[in-house]
Scaffold this motif. Structure first.
Motif, PDB file in Angstrom:
ATOM      1  N   LYS A   1      18.355  49.062 104.441  1.00  0.00           N
ATOM      2  CA  LYS A   1      19.198  50.022 103.705  1.00  0.00           C
ATOM      3  C   LYS A   1      18.637  50.241 102.306  1.00  0.00           C
ATOM      4  CE  LYS A   1      23.124  52.265 102.670  1.00  0.00           C
ATOM      5  NZ  LYS A   1      22.819  53.579 102.145  1.00  0.00           N
TER       6      LYS A   1
ATOM      7  N   GLU B   1      18.515  52.291 107.746  1.00  0.00           N
ATOM      8  CA  GLU B   1      19.490  51.190 107.761  1.00  0.00           C
ATOM      9  C   GLU B   1      19.615  50.627 109.172  1.00  0.00           C
ATOM     10  OE1 GLU B   1      24.035  50.242 106.238  1.00  0.00           O
ATOM     11  OE2 GLU B   1      23.401  52.325 106.442  1.00  0.00           O
TER      12      GLU B   1
ATOM     13  N   ALA C   1      23.568  48.632 111.365  1.00  0.00           N
ATOM     14  CA  ALA C   1      23.555  47.556 110.368  1.00  0.00           C
ATOM     15  C   ALA C   1      24.687  46.566 110.614  1.00  0.00           C
ATOM     16  CB  ALA C   1      23.652  48.136 108.960  1.00  0.00           C
TER      17      ALA C   1
END
Length: 166
Positions: A102, A127, A153
């Motif tokens: 990220k 991400e 994520a």
């Protein structure tokens, strides 16, 4: 990779990192440790799969060791094939930069000098990649792909958190 291309990639990376304070390593960044063991990788994979299945998210999950070598790869049912390569790329990127992917995605999204990161061969600034730490050392990383990046994520963080065990 030719020497000229390697030099160009290294130069682009150095310039992008210098221009991107969001990527600056905090004091005392985690160091690399011994490669993740099979049992820790199994715990990480089980937790990541459970998080994905709980949310009905078709994802590919890749776990690499501290040398960047693939330890485990699972593709849940109905996951697109392209997610396999992306998950592996996210895991390796998180490992090589010792931070969640990220951070790299944010630098690239900021434009300007951050776009130089795109010149780094093999970089996956999306991400969904997270380093796996055990005992304060990076032993590997997990990458997830298949749904929205924030959801990828979420699955990766669940796996990384479980790797250290109870």
């Amino acid at each position: 990779m030719t020497p000229r291309r390697a030099f160009a990639s290294a130069t682009a990376l150095a310039l992008a990192l210098a221009a991107a304070p969001a990527l600056a390593q905090p004091a005392g960044p985690p160091q690399y440790g011994a490669p993740i063991g099979l049992e820790a990788a199994r715990r990480a994979m089980a937790a990541a799969e459970a998080e994905a299945m709980r949310n009905n998210w078709p994802v590919a999950i890749a776990i690499v060791d501290s040398g960047g070598h693939l330890v485990m790869l699972h593709r849940l049912d109905s996951t697109q094939i392209g997610s396999i390569r992306i998950a592996e790329g996210k895991a390796r990127t998180a490992l090589e930069f010792r931070r969640p992917t990220k951070a790299l995605e944010d630098v690239v999204a900021g434009g300007g000098a951050g776009l130089r990161l795109l010149a780094v061969e093999g970089l996956t600034p999306l991400e969904g990649g997270v380093p796996i730490e055990i005992g304060g050392r990076i032993v590997g990383a997990i990458g997830v792909s298949g749904v929205l990046s924030a959801q990828d994520a979420q699955v990766a963080r669940a796996g990384a958190a479980a790797a250290a065990g109870p």
